[in-house]
Write a protein that holds these residues in place. Structure first.
Motif, PDB file in Angstrom:
ATOM      1  N   ASP A  34       0.603  -1.115  -0.070  1.00 11.37           N
ATOM      2  CA  ASP A  34       0.066   0.015  -0.123  1.00 11.37           C
ATOM      3  C   ASP A  34       0.936   1.261   0.143  1.00 11.37           C
ATOM      4  O   ASP A  34       0.295   2.474   0.424  1.00 11.37           O
ATOM      5  N   THR A  72       2.808   8.230  -1.597  1.00  9.87           N
ATOM      6  CA  THR A  72       1.463   7.537  -1.694  1.00  9.87           C
ATOM      7  C   THR A  72       0.310   8.863  -1.352  1.00  9.87           C
ATOM      8  O   THR A  72      -0.693   8.649  -2.047  1.00  9.87           O
ATOM      9  N   LYS A  81      -2.888  10.096  -3.759  1.00  8.26           N
ATOM     10  CA  LYS A  81      -4.367  10.239  -3.184  1.00  8.26           C
ATOM     11  C   LYS A  81      -4.945  11.467  -3.428  1.00  8.26           C
ATOM     12  O   LYS A  81      -6.119  11.725  -3.733  1.00  8.26           O
ATOM     13  N   TYR A  82      -3.970  12.463  -3.059  1.00 12.53           N
ATOM     14  CA  TYR A  82      -4.316  13.770  -3.352  1.00 12.53           C
ATOM     15  C   TYR A  82      -4.646  14.172  -4.739  1.00 12.53           C
ATOM     16  O   TYR A  82      -5.638  14.822  -5.116  1.00 12.53           O
ATOM     17  N   GLU A 121      -5.828  12.130  -6.852  1.00 14.25           N
ATOM     18  CA  GLU A 121      -7.262  11.650  -7.291  1.00 14.25           C
ATOM     19  C   GLU A 121      -8.273  12.614  -6.876  1.00 14.25           C
ATOM     20  O   GLU A 121      -9.210  12.732  -7.376  1.00 14.25           O
TER      21      GLU A 121
END
Length: 306
Positions: A58, A160, A164-165, A167
């Protein structure tokens, strides 16, 4: 009854013995397998930095490396590194190979020949990109060319949260676009739509750049040779050539005669160009001489009268 009990007991003991043997064989096999895998992992760890092959569940890492080392022959090492990069599915983005001359001089060996001696150091600054999963293999391949490793730096940047940011920003941009569509068409709507599209394009560019950096690792490589090299280059003895054609009496005498003739012509032409000044000067000289002659005659006549 007693006989049956003894038979059952013997059977149980026999079965337990067989089970223990099987278990012991299985345990020995697993241990050997584990030791083999451990030895293999140790070899890999010795040749490749854990940062180059690190994988965490992850987590996403952008990996870069910087290598500074000395090699026996920079040119051959460069060819070897470029071939390794190509074989691993990567590509070279920069290769600046140059020889820095620290001393050079020419020594005459005959009337017509000479030897140019150059002392120099060769170095190369490279930047290559390889698939991230092949980074460890490339570092191992580079290591085979070294004489001395000055430094090696491996960076693994955790991106990571950035992914995410990105997206979330893409979703926000899409939502903003939908909200703008609901606004009544006017000048402000056009401006808002244009700004939102520009922001969306920038976000896509950042996402593509990050995806590319995740897929390919960048490696900066600096290689140099530890000692000076000497190059011996056969050249022409220029001193003898200069002496041969430095002075030619017949040609120089002829050239001097022609130059003198043209100099006389230039003087005559110059005098012609200034003829008014020459004429005025001649008139002044004539007037002064005539006046001087009159004064001389007057002084002689006065002396006779006296």
């Amino acid at each position: 009854m007693k006989t049956n009990y003894i038979t059952l007991s013997l059977s149980a003991v026999l079965l337990l013995g067989i089970y223990s043997c099987k278990k012991g064989e299985a345990t020995t096999s697993e241990l050997k397998s584990y030791e083999a895998s451990t030895d293999s992992a140790a070899v890999v760890a010795d040749s490749i930095s854990s940062a180059a092959s690190m994988k965490v569940k992850d987590k996403q890492f952008i990996k870069t490396a910087d290598v500074n080392m000395e090699v026996k022959d920079v040119y051959n090492a460069t060819i070897s590194i470029e071939k390794s990069v190509q074989d691993l599915g990567g590509f070279v983005t920069k290769s600046n190979l140059q020889s820095n001359v620290v001393y050079e001089d020419t020594y005459n060996t005959s009337d017509t020949e000479a030897m140019l001696i150059k002392k120099y150091k060769t170095e190369n600054t490279m930047q290559v990109r390889v698939p991230t999963e092949k980074l460890g293999e490339l570092l191992t391949a580079i290591n085979t060319s070294k004489l001395f490793l000055n430094s090696r730096t491996i960076n693994a940047e955790d991106v990571t949260a950035n992914i995410k940011y990105s997206e979330l920003e893409a979703k926000r941009n899409q939502k903003t676009s939908e909200n703008i569509e609901k606004i009544k068409t006017n000048k402000d709507k056009v401006s808002l739509g244009d700004d939102n599209m520009s922001e969306g394009n920038l976000q896509k560019l950042n996402t593509m750049s990050m995806a590319d950096n995740l897929k390919y690792s960048t490696v900066d490589i600096y290689i140099k040779e530890p000692k000076l090299r000497i190059a011996e280059i056969a050249v022409t003895n220029t001193d003898s050539i200069d002496n041969k054609y430095k002075y030619n009496f017949i040609y120089d005498a002829k050239d001097g005669f022609v130059y003198g003739f043209y100099l006389i012509q230039r003087i005559i032409v110059g005098l012609i160009n200034i003829w008014p000044i020459v004429l005025i000067a001649a008139g002044v000289v004539y007037f002064l001489r005539k006046r001087k002659a009159k004064r001389s005659e007057l002084s002689k006549s006065s002396e006779q009268n006296s």
